[in-house]
Enzyme design. Structure first.
Site, short mmCIF file in Angstrom:
data_model
loop_
_atom_site.label_atom_id
_atom_site.label_comp_id
_atom_site.label_asym_id
_atom_site.label_seq_id
_atom_site.Cartn_x
_atom_site.Cartn_y
_atom_site.Cartn_z
N ASP A 1 -31.03 -10.62 -20.00
CA ASP A 1 -31.08 -10.05 -19.82
C ASP A 1 -31.03 -9.55 -18.10
O ASP A 1 -31.96 -8.28 -17.38
CB ASP A 1 -32.34 -9.37 -20.69
CG ASP A 1 -33.13 -11.13 -19.37
OD1 ASP A 1 -33.35 -11.68 -18.80
OD2 ASP A 1 -34.40 -11.49 -20.45
N GLU B 1 -28.53 -15.76 -26.51
CA GLU B 1 -29.68 -15.44 -26.47
C GLU B 1 -29.82 -14.01 -26.76
O GLU B 1 -30.54 -13.30 -26.14
CB GLU B 1 -30.15 -15.75 -25.18
CG GLU B 1 -31.62 -15.62 -24.65
CD GLU B 1 -32.49 -15.86 -23.27
OE1 GLU B 1 -32.25 -16.43 -22.85
OE2 GLU B 1 -32.48 -14.83 -22.35
N GLU C 1 -35.72 -6.16 -17.42
CA GLU C 1 -35.02 -6.72 -17.82
C GLU C 1 -35.29 -6.67 -20.24
O GLU C 1 -34.30 -6.74 -20.87
CB GLU C 1 -35.57 -8.72 -18.01
CG GLU C 1 -35.18 -8.94 -17.34
CD GLU C 1 -35.90 -8.02 -15.82
OE1 GLU C 1 -36.36 -10.24 -14.93
OE2 GLU C 1 -37.26 -7.93 -16.46
N HIS D 1 -42.93 -14.82 -9.81
CA HIS D 1 -41.72 -12.97 -9.09
C HIS D 1 -41.42 -12.02 -10.09
O HIS D 1 -41.11 -11.29 -8.96
CB HIS D 1 -40.45 -14.69 -9.32
CG HIS D 1 -39.76 -14.33 -10.13
ND1 HIS D 1 -40.16 -15.75 -11.61
CD2 HIS D 1 -38.50 -14.24 -10.78
CE1 HIS D 1 -39.26 -15.27 -12.35
NE2 HIS D 1 -38.17 -14.11 -12.18
N ARG E 1 -41.08 -8.44 -10.73
CA ARG E 1 -41.88 -7.42 -9.85
C ARG E 1 -43.12 -6.59 -10.63
O ARG E 1 -44.07 -5.98 -9.90
CB ARG E 1 -41.03 -6.42 -10.08
CG ARG E 1 -40.52 -5.57 -11.00
CD ARG E 1 -39.03 -5.30 -10.24
NE ARG E 1 -37.21 -6.59 -10.66
CZ ARG E 1 -36.57 -6.61 -10.58
NH1 ARG E 1 -36.37 -5.03 -9.73
NH2 ARG E 1 -35.77 -6.88 -9.87
N HIS F 1 -39.73 -17.72 -4.76
CA HIS F 1 -38.17 -17.26 -5.65
C HIS F 1 -37.95 -16.69 -4.26
O HIS F 1 -38.55 -15.96 -3.57
CB HIS F 1 -38.84 -15.73 -6.25
CG HIS F 1 -37.78 -15.78 -6.69
ND1 HIS F 1 -36.89 -15.07 -6.21
CD2 HIS F 1 -36.94 -16.09 -8.32
CE1 HIS F 1 -35.18 -14.36 -6.79
NE2 HIS F 1 -35.57 -15.15 -7.86
#
Length: 371
Positions: free
Chosen positions: A95, A117, A131, A207, A209, A239
């Protein structure tokens, strides 16, 4: 048959590597690896670990790059590559901006897209962002959908995807995890200091956003836990994204029991994961990986696309409220039966045989198109 694999991030490399390695010695298939370089150093390490050499490395990574910049720069380059190479199928996984771009270009070139996936959903376009929307867009662009679980298959059927084009195969991340665990030694000298018999190790990763404005709540919960539980040790690989690091520097103070470290190579991260008492994360892949080692996972997000793990009991969706996160961690630290029940729940994401199922699917696809 020529198959192009488009990847660009560390998770994509981890999930596609077992499939690529299964195809290496099969004369019926030629593989073409296109690396956008969205996660340059992190992905390079994974590909080296699995002895995979990209045929094309676009090196698109730039400081503070945005997802839309990756898409913008990758489109003309990947388009030219696909026109030149003329693969029969294009594989994408997951994604990311790279996933969407690979599927988008292949669709325009009229090359069937295989989405590994497939079918994960939160049905909230902004959680996780971006995503969730990439997943949904790739579903519309893809021809074939390789879903990890039956629930993912049901999600796709609800969206009117032809059931004949959906196969439930598991997630190849479990194949990769087992391969690394059995074949690649970690840099134990560097990380063994964090694995202590008298400590309960919490592995922390944050991590996302969309979680930036929640980090203080999440990290305060961790700080309070370590203040009150001297038996706890926290390892926090950070990250490399400078925006992530800047946010973390604002929300996490120094603590003798919290070790903030640079990103680990995959073998070392797997070693820590196996030795963790529990995981606190907003990541996606770790929700699948940790249960393979019987490690409970606390998800610090408002939603998860991996609902099967929550239903199975391997995952606990705690959200982003400090008190709820703290209480959930407390329960796992102090209630032995609760920890054991969560740790021993059956992992719904695979048995380590996904790449073999995908290769078998490819053989059947090839057979149909040769006859």
């Amino acid at each position: 048959m020529k198959i192009a694999f488009v990847l660009g991030t560390r998770p994509e490399g981890i999930k596609l590597a077992p499939i690529l390695n299964k195809l290496k010695d099969n004369p019926d298939f030629a593989t073409l690896v296109i690396n956008t370089g969205q996660h340059a150093d992190l992905l390079d390490e994974v590909l080296q670990t699995f002895a995979i050499e990209p045929d094309y490395n676009l090196k698109l990574m730039k400081p503070n790059q945005s997802a839309e910049l990756v898409v913008h720069e990758a489109i003309p380059v990947i388009s030219a590559i696909l026109r030149k190479e003329k693969p029969d199928l294009v594989f994408v996984v997951g994604d990311t901006a790279t996933t969407f771009t690979g599927a988008f270009i292949a669709f325009h070139e009229r090359i069937p897209v295989v989405h590994v996936e497939a079918g994960l959903r939160t049905d909230n376009p902004y959680s996780p962002f971006p995503e969730e929307m990439y997943r949904q867009l790739v579903t519309r662009l893809a021809t074939f959908h390789l879903a990890p679980t039956e629930q993912n298959k049901e999600n796709l059927i609800k969206e009117c995807i032809d059931v004949r084009h959906i196969s439930v195969v598991g997630n190849p991340v479990i194949d990769a995890l087992f391969y690394i665990h059995h074949n690649v030694p970690p840099a134990v000298t560097e990380i063994s200091q964090y694995v202590k018999s008298n400590k309960k190790l919490i592995l922390l990763t944050t991590h996302r956003r969309e979680n930036f404005h929640h980090l203080t709540q999440i990290h305060d919960a961790i700080l309070e836990i370590t203040d009150h539980h001297k038996e706890v040790e926290v390892i926090f690989p950070v990250h490399p994204n400078p925006n992530v690091r800047n946010q973390i520097s604002k929300s996490m103070r120094e603590h003798e029991s919290i070790h903030i470290i640079d990103p680990l190579d995959y073998a070392s991260f797997t070693y820590l994961l196996k030795h963790a008492y529990l995981v606190v994360t907003d990541s996606g892949g770790i929700q699948e990986e940790a249960p393979a080692f019987n490690v409970p996972v606390i998800i610090v997000r408002d939603s998860t696309e991996r609902t099967e793990g929550v239903e199975a009991g391997t995952l606990i969706l705690a959200g982003t409220d400090k008190q709820i996160i703290k209480g959930t961690i407390e329960n796992l630290l102090t209630d032995t039966s609760f920890h054991q029940h969560t740790a021993e729940a059956v992992n719904p994401y695979g048995d380590g045989q996904t790449s073999e199922r995908i290769v078998e699917w490819l053989k059947q696809y090839l057979s149909r198109h040769q006859s």
